[in-house]
Design a protein around this motif. Structure first.
Motif, mmCIF file in Angstrom:
data_model
loop_
_atom_site.group_PDB
_atom_site.id
_atom_site.type_symbol
_atom_site.label_atom_id
_atom_site.label_comp_id
_atom_site.label_asym_id
_atom_site.label_seq_id
_atom_site.Cartn_x
_atom_site.Cartn_y
_atom_site.Cartn_z
ATOM 1 N N ILE A 68 -16.881 -17.976 4.862
ATOM 2 C CA ILE A 68 -16.484 -16.922 3.951
ATOM 3 C C ILE A 68 -15.372 -16.106 4.611
ATOM 4 C CG2 ILE A 68 -18.267 -15.297 4.782
ATOM 5 C CD1 ILE A 68 -18.538 -14.356 1.833
ATOM 6 N N ALA A 69 -14.398 -15.704 3.824
ATOM 7 C CA ALA A 69 -13.285 -14.905 4.341
ATOM 8 C C ALA A 69 -12.906 -13.855 3.312
ATOM 9 C CB ALA A 69 -12.073 -15.793 4.649
ATOM 10 N N VAL A 70 -12.448 -12.699 3.815
ATOM 11 C CA VAL A 70 -11.964 -11.645 2.933
ATOM 12 C C VAL A 70 -10.595 -11.203 3.436
ATOM 13 C CG1 VAL A 70 -13.254 -9.873 4.236
ATOM 14 C CG2 VAL A 70 -12.464 -9.385 1.908
ATOM 15 N N THR A 71 -9.658 -11.037 2.518
ATOM 16 C CA THR A 71 -8.299 -10.612 2.847
ATOM 17 C C THR A 71 -7.873 -9.494 1.900
ATOM 18 O OG1 THR A 71 -7.392 -12.351 1.424
ATOM 19 C CG2 THR A 71 -7.602 -12.861 3.759
ATOM 20 N N PRO A 72 -6.940 -8.637 2.338
ATOM 21 C CA PRO A 72 -6.281 -8.639 3.641
ATOM 22 C C PRO A 72 -7.218 -8.155 4.749
ATOM 23 C CG PRO A 72 -5.642 -6.692 2.425
ATOM 24 C CD PRO A 72 -6.481 -7.513 1.483
ATOM 25 N N GLY A 73 -6.796 -8.364 5.996
ATOM 26 C CA GLY A 73 -7.611 -7.916 7.117
ATOM 27 C C GLY A 73 -7.556 -6.418 7.332
ATOM 28 N N LEU A 74 -6.487 -5.783 6.833
ATOM 29 C CA LEU A 74 -6.301 -4.346 7.044
ATOM 30 C C LEU A 74 -5.730 -3.713 5.782
ATOM 31 C CD1 LEU A 74 -6.125 -1.783 8.861
ATOM 32 C CD2 LEU A 74 -3.838 -2.579 9.547
ATOM 33 N N VAL A 75 -6.320 -2.599 5.370
ATOM 34 C CA VAL A 75 -5.807 -1.769 4.269
ATOM 35 C C VAL A 75 -5.612 -0.370 4.836
ATOM 36 C CG1 VAL A 75 -6.276 -0.796 1.996
ATOM 37 C CG2 VAL A 75 -6.979 -3.153 2.509
ATOM 38 N N GLU A 76 -4.419 0.179 4.700
ATOM 39 C CA GLU A 76 -4.108 1.482 5.271
ATOM 40 C C GLU A 76 -3.988 2.543 4.191
ATOM 41 O OE1 GLU A 76 -1.448 1.715 8.761
ATOM 42 O OE2 GLU A 76 -0.939 -0.372 8.305
ATOM 43 N N SER A 77 -4.798 3.602 4.327
ATOM 44 C CA SER A 77 -4.756 4.805 3.490
ATOM 45 C C SER A 77 -4.554 4.503 2.009
ATOM 46 C CB SER A 77 -3.658 5.747 3.990
ATOM 47 O OG SER A 77 -3.947 6.187 5.297
ATOM 48 N N PRO A 78 -5.502 3.772 1.395
ATOM 49 C CA PRO A 78 -5.360 3.481 -0.031
ATOM 50 C C PRO A 78 -5.462 4.763 -0.862
ATOM 51 C CG PRO A 78 -7.554 2.906 0.724
ATOM 52 C CD PRO A 78 -6.776 3.265 1.948
ATOM 53 N N GLU A 79 -4.688 4.823 -1.929
ATOM 54 C CA GLU A 79 -4.748 5.950 -2.852
ATOM 55 C C GLU A 79 -5.502 5.501 -4.096
ATOM 56 O OE1 GLU A 79 -0.828 7.372 -3.546
ATOM 57 O OE2 GLU A 79 -0.490 7.958 -1.451
ATOM 58 N N GLY A 80 -6.799 5.625 -4.052
ATOM 59 C CA GLY A 80 -7.634 5.182 -5.152
ATOM 60 C C GLY A 80 -8.136 3.768 -4.951
ATOM 61 N N PRO A 81 -8.598 3.096 -6.019
ATOM 62 C CA PRO A 81 -9.151 1.745 -5.913
ATOM 63 C C PRO A 81 -8.111 0.746 -5.405
ATOM 64 C CG PRO A 81 -9.734 2.758 -8.014
ATOM 65 C CD PRO A 81 -8.714 3.659 -7.378
ATOM 66 N N PHE A 82 -8.588 -0.270 -4.698
ATOM 67 C CA PHE A 82 -7.719 -1.341 -4.209
ATOM 68 C C PHE A 82 -8.478 -2.656 -4.300
ATOM 69 C CE2 PHE A 82 -10.048 0.353 -0.625
ATOM 70 C CZ PHE A 82 -10.456 -0.764 0.084
ATOM 71 N N GLU A 83 -7.753 -3.754 -4.169
ATOM 72 C CA GLU A 83 -8.343 -5.078 -4.354
ATOM 73 C C GLU A 83 -8.331 -5.886 -3.062
ATOM 74 O OE1 GLU A 83 -6.787 -8.744 -6.848
ATOM 75 O OE2 GLU A 83 -7.790 -7.298 -8.196
ATOM 76 N N VAL A 84 -9.437 -6.570 -2.804
ATOM 77 C CA VAL A 84 -9.507 -7.566 -1.735
ATOM 78 C C VAL A 84 -9.867 -8.895 -2.378
ATOM 79 C CG1 VAL A 84 -10.152 -5.882 0.036
ATOM 80 C CG2 VAL A 84 -11.945 -7.091 -1.237
ATOM 81 N N GLU A 85 -9.653 -9.963 -1.641
ATOM 82 C CA GLU A 85 -9.942 -11.299 -2.163
ATOM 83 C C GLU A 85 -10.924 -11.999 -1.245
ATOM 84 O OE1 GLU A 85 -7.135 -14.380 -4.287
ATOM 85 O OE2 GLU A 85 -6.955 -14.612 -2.112
#
Length: 267
Positions: A36-53
């Protein structure tokens, strides 16, 4: 059915799916038949909801695999979906998006999104790091140094912060034959989220009988300190002398080493 001659699952759970980042060898015990893998490896200071895969892949060649992928987020955050049942055909894979919504005012620091699933008696997970605000633990920005310069090492007395500070409680252990003691690590979590990992002792040949248990899993809650202790036992027929042991501490794709602890056996 023949008895098992050795372990078939890792002692420290959950198993980090990108095991090569932990310098663990060719594969975890059990060979990771489903990854199992999740990307991206790093999310910096999101402003509200964001998506990973999230990606699941089967390395089985003759049987299908059914399971559930679960998404763990920090307390108060939400993941949509938070779980996804799946069925993988031999050699098959599945890819799906997950929307992560932080709290209205998330605590500054590092947080961790975990995608995990069970396979062959093990819990396997991958991690996305989410940095809220300035984070000294993140890689230094800019162009990486040339390889010849990067491999020269450092003359610094302390390492850059990673989010987990590690010290040894003992600088040395002096034991007589038959004695027992503990080699203890003190782990301080400076992130805003829970850290899960594995500590493993390394020592030279000739000392392994002193260290009957060399692998320990650990969990350290956010902004807290925990200790991991390894037993040290000196057999009655062990020769006198001194050697060393150090710990490799692995968590979420990070790998840190402690200073060596002197081990001395006397009469």
């Amino acid at each position: 059915m023949a008895p098992e001659l050795a372990r078939t699952t890792e002692q420290a759970q959950p198993v980090y799916s990108r095991y090569w980042l932990h310098n663990k060898g060719p594969a975890p015990l059990g060979y990771l038949p489903v990854s199992i893998a999740v990307t991206p490896g790093l999310v910096e200071s999101p402003e509200g909801p964001f998506e990973v895969e999230v990606v699941l892949a089967s390395h089985l060649t003759d049987t299908a695999h059914e399971g559930v992928a679960e998404i763990r987020v920090p307390e108060g955050w939400t993941a949509t979906p938070s779980a996804r049942p799946f069925r993988l055909t031999p050699g098959g894979h599945l890819r799906f998006p997950v929307t992560v919504t932080p709290t209205a005012a998330p605590e500054p620091g590092l947080h961790f999104i975990s995608a995990r699933t069970h396979t062959s008696g093990q819990l396997v997970e991958d991690i996305t790091t989410v940095a809220i605000g300035p984070a000294p633990e993140l890689p230094v920005p800019g162009t990486p140094p040339e390889l010849a310069k990067a491999t020269r090492g450092t003359t610094a007395d302390t390492a850059r912060p990673t989010g987990l500070s590690i010290t040894t409680v003992e600088d040395s252990l002096t034991l007589a034959t038959g004695d027992r003691a503990q080699l203890t690590l003190r782990l301080t979590n400076t992130t805003a989220d829970e850290i899960r990992g594995e500590a493993q002792l390394a020592s030279p040949w000739g000392t392994w009988s002193l260290l009957p248990e060399v692998i320990k899993g650990f969990t350290v809650a956010a902004r807290t300190t925990a200790e991991v202790s390894f037993p040290v036992q000196v057999p009655h027929d062990h020769p006198t002398g001194h050697a060393w042991a150090l710990a490799k501490v692995m968590w979420f794709g990070r790998c840190q080493y402690t200073p060596a602890v002197r081990l001395e056996v006397t009469r």
